[in-house]
Write a protein that holds these residues in place. Structure first.
Motif, mmCIF file in Angstrom:
data_model
loop_
_atom_site.group_PDB
_atom_site.id
_atom_site.type_symbol
_atom_site.label_atom_id
_atom_site.label_comp_id
_atom_site.label_asym_id
_atom_site.label_seq_id
_atom_site.Cartn_x
_atom_site.Cartn_y
_atom_site.Cartn_z
ATOM 1 N N ASN A 125 0.849 -1.186 0.000
ATOM 2 C CA ASN A 125 0.000 0.000 0.000
ATOM 3 C C ASN A 125 0.888 1.241 0.000
ATOM 4 O O ASN A 125 1.986 1.234 0.555
ATOM 5 C CB ASN A 125 -0.926 0.002 1.206
ATOM 6 C CG ASN A 125 -1.874 -1.183 1.195
ATOM 7 O OD1 ASN A 125 -1.877 -1.983 2.109
ATOM 8 N ND2 ASN A 125 -2.662 -1.329 0.145
ATOM 9 N N GLU A 147 -4.874 2.526 3.066
ATOM 10 C CA GLU A 147 -3.835 3.519 3.322
ATOM 11 C C GLU A 147 -3.970 4.265 4.649
ATOM 12 O O GLU A 147 -3.357 5.298 4.834
ATOM 13 C CB GLU A 147 -3.770 4.521 2.164
ATOM 14 C CG GLU A 147 -2.867 4.082 1.020
ATOM 15 C CD GLU A 147 -3.532 3.150 0.022
ATOM 16 O OE1 GLU A 147 -2.810 2.330 -0.574
ATOM 17 O OE2 GLU A 147 -4.757 3.247 -0.169
ATOM 18 N N TYR A 183 -2.683 3.031 -7.670
ATOM 19 C CA TYR A 183 -2.773 1.999 -6.638
ATOM 20 C C TYR A 183 -2.690 0.571 -7.172
ATOM 21 O O TYR A 183 -2.294 -0.350 -6.441
ATOM 22 C CB TYR A 183 -4.042 2.217 -5.813
ATOM 23 C CG TYR A 183 -3.991 3.554 -5.122
ATOM 24 C CD1 TYR A 183 -3.224 3.736 -3.977
ATOM 25 C CD2 TYR A 183 -4.653 4.671 -5.656
ATOM 26 C CE1 TYR A 183 -3.125 4.972 -3.366
ATOM 27 C CE2 TYR A 183 -4.558 5.914 -5.054
ATOM 28 C CZ TYR A 183 -3.786 6.054 -3.904
ATOM 29 O OH TYR A 183 -3.667 7.282 -3.315
#
Length: 713
Positions: free
Chosen positions: A123, A171, A192
């Motif tokens: 992440n 996140e 992402y």
């Protein structure tokens, strides 16, 4: 024997080698095996019970999977190594070291009998105070993708299934399981999803428990079947848990944790038709295929430890550390970022006296493993806290290592290891040739608050009044050097003349920083994130409160996270992404660019994200680097791409880097190859990757703002 795991979904990966099968071969073996199984047997394959074990199936000699944390080593086990976390691996910008770290960790997981290692974590550092940022590879999608790829390749070379987590948009820690991340389609693909594309290219597995645009990722057809198994062509299995039929039908393959949502509930769902027999078979095939693909069905070590009690009779205490301390120390050195070196105080030469100040230089009162899951900040900080940790076999402190090295030169060392006794700090610093101040900033998993920080940090300041400690020492010694062990960026404006960074270096923390201070290693670390002058300089923040049961997290900054935002908004950072100094200097020259990303047909549909049209090299960039100083060292050249203004893209995005060793007075040539994906943007209308028309800039630099060479295609 039992091994532990976290409550997340899994993305598992496998890598081909001479001893391993192709996916086609693994699927064939899995299909043959499941034809012999009952519904209950198939469900047992898919249900990770209690603390990370799936049930055995005797009829096919399947022992059950042992799934175990963490991304930096085998968690809750003895005689294992505590590796530097991914944030430090990223700071090396060195693919060789990152892969070696993966190989060493994979060997340790295998040696303990773990089939599925719950890492790496990828992440992004969207919000600088987010609690688990240190578990990942920083703020840039490309850097994170390369870190994930090399780690997975390394781990799976040892026959261990690696897990890409947490898919996707996980996140922050506040409301991690009761929030939805609202992300637009272009941002999802270009930011992402990039680390997960690289992870699937490494042929692995996936995990998550976040919600995306209103639906849990493990129950979202668009996220699982649309992107992961569709566009990315992921052939491994996916693990998580929030429901039974909705999750299974949306593409979830394994439930973690435990039988509450799969187990007997999944058996009932198949019997009543809410989950089809064919879907159950597909889930079982995907899961079993990974076992076959990595050769875990033959000669794999049995589980030999008990994560709940390392002193239990069934914990054999197998020592799997090997010589891994060597790569741990090497990464600790290579990830140390030199931010300032006013007056060239460093490296140390001909010193008569050194003052060492700060709790972060010394040992923890309870010992290195005194806090469960490292849920405390006392002594040298070498990792954050939570499920992403491992037990230290030992922890070398800076005061120990520096004192030992100083003795070789006849240098006296005086120390004050208190953060609060400012008078003692001043006394230890006064009259010394140099004063070293060690300060920290910690974070971790949200279910274990530490000093009032519920996983995510409350701010970006040093802990334990670190600013005041530095200021008091600086008043007493003009040659003050600040060493920061931190999980991410901290605000350094109160003492900007003195900073240096050592990240979270793992068990060899003291030796690593000592090697840099005394010049045994020329620092080459680079920031994998931006250090701003204020937390408000960043485009996204942790959301700490919610007026509703389900928090909505708007990713309204879109493509513009970290340095992309600073560049687009014209905000001057204190230290930019990719920045780091050396004890020598380098000169760049001779840029040549050959090739073009134009031509061919952009792919779409299943597997399109892995299509050779996107990933084959089409542009070759070459340039030279000359060491113009007197000390040998590594330079970290970085390549940035600038898409046409009409695309509304960030001014520059990282698309290449390397770590290159150059002797004094010598010149080394470097070639970086780029694919169409490096020049592409996601077309939300056509639902495919497209290379935009117009001139595309290519910049070569020593950081995101220190650009040395420019060209275009």
């Amino acid at each position: 024997m039992f091994c532990n795991t976290v409550w997340v979904a899994l993305l598992l990966f496998s890598v081909s080698s001479n001893a391993q099968l192709t996916w086609k071969e693994a699927y064939a073996k899995a299909e043959s095996a499941i034809s012999q199984l009952s519904v209950a047997d198939k469900v047992n394959l898919l249900t990770a019970r209690c603390i990370g074990n799936t049930s055995p199936v005797a009829s096919i000699n399947f022992p059950g999977f042992c799934l175990e944390d963490s991304p930096l080593g085998v968690r809750l086990a003895s005689n294992v190594s505590a590796f530097p976390p991914a944030i430090n691996a990223a700071a090396t910008f060195n693919r060789t070291l990152i892969r070696q770290r993966g190989e060493a960790m994979g060997a340790e997981f295998r040696g303990k009998g773990v089939h599925v290692a719950l890492g790496p974590m990828m992440n992004l550092m969207r919000a600088p105070a987010a609690g688990r940022n240190w578990e990942g590879f920083g703020a840039d999608p490309y850097l994170s993708g390369e870190g994930a790829f090399e780690t997975i390749i390394g781990m799976q070379s040892q026959g261990v299934q690696a897990t890409a987590k947490h898919y996707i948009n996980n996140e922050q820690e506040h409301f991690r399981t009761t929030s939805t991340s609202n992300v637009d389609d272009r941002t999802q693909h270009e930011v992402y999803a990039i680390p997960f594309i690289r992870s699937v290219q490494a042929e692995g597995l996936i995990s998550s428990n976040s919600a995306v645009n209103g639906t849990y990722a493990c129950e979202k057809d668009e996220t699982l079947n649309g992107i992961l198994k569709g566009e990315l062509g992921h052939q491994g299995y996916w693990g998580a848990t929030h429901s039974t039929s909705p999750a299974a039908n949306a593409g979830l393959d394994m439930a973690m944790p435990g039988p509450s949502n799969f187990g007997s509930a999944l058996v009932t769902a198949v019997q009543n038709g809410s989950v089809s027999q064919s879907r159950l078979d597909n889930m079982a095939i995907r899961t079993l295929a990974a076992w076959y693909k990595l050769g875990q069905d033959s000669g794999y070590p049995p589980v030999n430890f008990d994560s709940r009690n390392n002193s239990a009779p069934d914990d054999q205490g197998v020592d799997v550390q090997g010589n891994h301390k060597v790569v741990i120390r090497e990464i600790g050195k290579a990830s140390t970022v030199l931010l300032k070196n006013s007056g060239r105080i460093l490296p140390f030469k001909n010193l008569k006296s050194i003052g060492i100040i700060g709790n972060g230089a010394g040992p923890a009162a309870r010992g290195p493993n005194g806090f469960p899951n490292r849920q405390g900040n006392d002594g040298v900080l070498a990792m954050g806290w939570g499920s992403g940790t491992a037990n230290f076999p030992y922890l070398i402190t800076p005061v120990e290592a520096i004192t030992s090295r100083a003795a070789q030169d006849g240098t006296t060392v005086t120390s004050s290891l208190s953060d609060s006794d400012l008078n003692a700090a001043a006394a230890a610093a006064s009259g010394k040739d140099v004063a070293l101040v060690f300060i920290t900033a910690d974070s971790g998993e949200g279910n274990s608050p530490v000093e009032g920080n519920a996983g995510d940090r409350n701010d970006l300041f040093a802990w334990h009044n670190g600013d005041a400690l530095v200021q008091r020492v600086a008043q007493s010694n003009k040659n003050t050097i600040v060493v920061v062990n931190t999980v991410g960026p901290i605000v350094v404006e109160a003492w900007i003349d003195h900073p240096n960074g050592n990240g979270l270096p793992g068990q060899e923390a003291g030796n690593s920083v000592t090697d840099v201070l005394f010049g045994a290693y020329n620092p080459s670390g680079r920031l994998p994130y931006t250090i701003g002058k204020s937390i408000t300089d960043y485009p996204a923040q942790v959301i700490y409160t919610s007026p509703t049961p389900i928090l909505t997290i708007p990713y309204s900054e879109g493509l513009f996270i970290d340095y992309r935002h600073f560049d687009a908004a014209g905000i001057a950072p204190r230290f930019e992404f990719g920045f780091g100094l050396s004890y020598t200097t380098f000169q760049y020259s001779g840029l040549s660019i050959r090739g073009s990303p134009r031509g061919g047909q952009a792919p779409s549909g299943p597997g399109s994200a892995l299509d050779p049209w996107l990933h084959d090299p089409v542009v070759t960039v070459h340039f030279n680097i000359r060491n113009t100083g007197r000390v040998a060292g590594h330079e970290i050249p970085q390549l940035y791409v600038s898409l046409p203004a009409s695309t509304n893209s960030p001014p520059r995005v990282l698309k290449g880097f390397d770590s290159i060793f150059v002797a004094p007075g010598r010149t080394q040539g470097l070639t970086i190859q780029l694919s169409r994906l490096d020049f592409a943007m996601w077309d939300v209308i056509q639902q495919r990757w497209q290379v935009p028309s117009g001139r595309i800039g290519i910049s070569i630099g020593a950081s995101s703002r220190d650009i040395r060479l420019t060209g275009s295609v």
